[in-house]
Design a protein around this motif. Sequence first.
Motif: not given
Lengths: 205, 205
Positions: A103, A105, A108-110, A112, A114-115, A136, A199-201, B81-82, B203
């Motif tokens: 997995l 994670l 996803v952070l890569k 740009k 995303i907040f 997210l 995007l995600a929780v 992530v901010p 998720r």
Amino acid sequence: METSSGDNLTHAQNELYGWIKDYMKNFQHSPSIRQMMQAMGLKSPAPIQSRLKHLQEKGYISWQEGKARTMQIVDEIVEGVPIMGSVAAGGLIETFADVQENLDLSGVLKKKDIFALTVNGDSMIDACIADGDMVLMEPVNDSHSLKNGTIVSAMVPGSGTTLKYFFRKNSHIVLEAANPNYDPIHLDFNEVSIQGKLLAVWRKL
Amino acid sequence: METSSGDNLTHAQNELYGWIKDYMKNFQHSPSIRQMMQAMGLKSPAPIQSRLKHLQEKGYISWQEGKARTMQIVDEIVEGVPIMGSVAAGGLIETFADVQENLDLSGVLKKKDIFALTVNGDSMIDACIADGDMVLMEPVNDSHSLKNGTIVSAMVPGSGTTLKYFFRKNSHIVLEAANPNYDPIHLDFNEVSIQGKLLAVWRKL
DNA sequence: GTTTCCATGAAACAAATGTACTCTAATACA
DNA sequence: TGTATTAGAGTACATTTGTTTCATGGAAAC
């Protein structure tokens, strides 16, 4: 940031090790011995050399002999979390197999821009988004390209931001909660600005 | 791994840039010019120097002049992530302030031995854990130290693994679903092995 | 008190390395 | 076709840097 540092390490070794990790995290490359010397307040490279040798013997670092700034930290490099299988619905179904995949994670952070937002309240409880969850979001520029049913964070100027299902009906927008206790909100396109789509929780316990 | 590479870059520059990123990811330090020269199949450091200069002018990399192996990739360095604020419950509450803090997902991953499971079914739906969610678990060695009400993944030998609330009653264990449609499971301590307790829910949509 | 061990300071050396310069070949362009 | 531009090869040089060696001093062990 403190992982499994300072186990068998002397104070001096541990201090150097921590400094190296910080440096490499900031600069993406290895420091030189004379840099470490200066950072540790020493006036000779010999003590650093000694400490590095000990750190290497204990398996904390490694480097290529003779080559400048080629240190590596042999820390636990966790690229992801191993997914061990699946757990049952209500009955008892599956047993653990081996690791199937990882997995990722951080992947996803890569992306740009995303907040994240903290969720207040229970208006999205039926979508399994609870109070205190972190959502997210991906920025949305063109609200016309959103599909109906997307979960978005919408800002109504002067009122605030809310997390809702997004629907487009005729020429106006409907923001709908995932909780029958809340009524849908009808707005014109120019009354609301969609800031991001879900995007995600993430829920940490 | 392909981020926003090769935009204004020539083929040679892009190839070098990709190689550098790979090298630095593997070795945690910068390569030397002569290493790049060899990797690109060149016999002189001058072309590399030229390409590096271009990459720097276009904002892809940077380094400290005169210092060996001090390159840095000025890629999108996403530390987290901010967290931009919170979103409303049902009404409209809060407006975005500035970035308050960073959500550090990777920090959780640094803990060793964490594993993930895919959730099948809706037995934990009232705990806001839905079908298809990914649950991150921390291994449990001593099931006696678990607090009542913890969500655990439990394996009943010969049956399989299930995700349930954990309760200790007298001398036996009760595994309870978060869904009234499922009945609690009563088991003896030696009939069940607790594999892990719930750390977080993930998720992705 | 004496000895031993280890950290530190100092100096020196050789290899690695960034950088600058010149020259040639290839390429683009008009 | 001729010229201008660019990429690459070759070379040389100064600096950075890892490494070694030796001497000194303090702390711990005996």
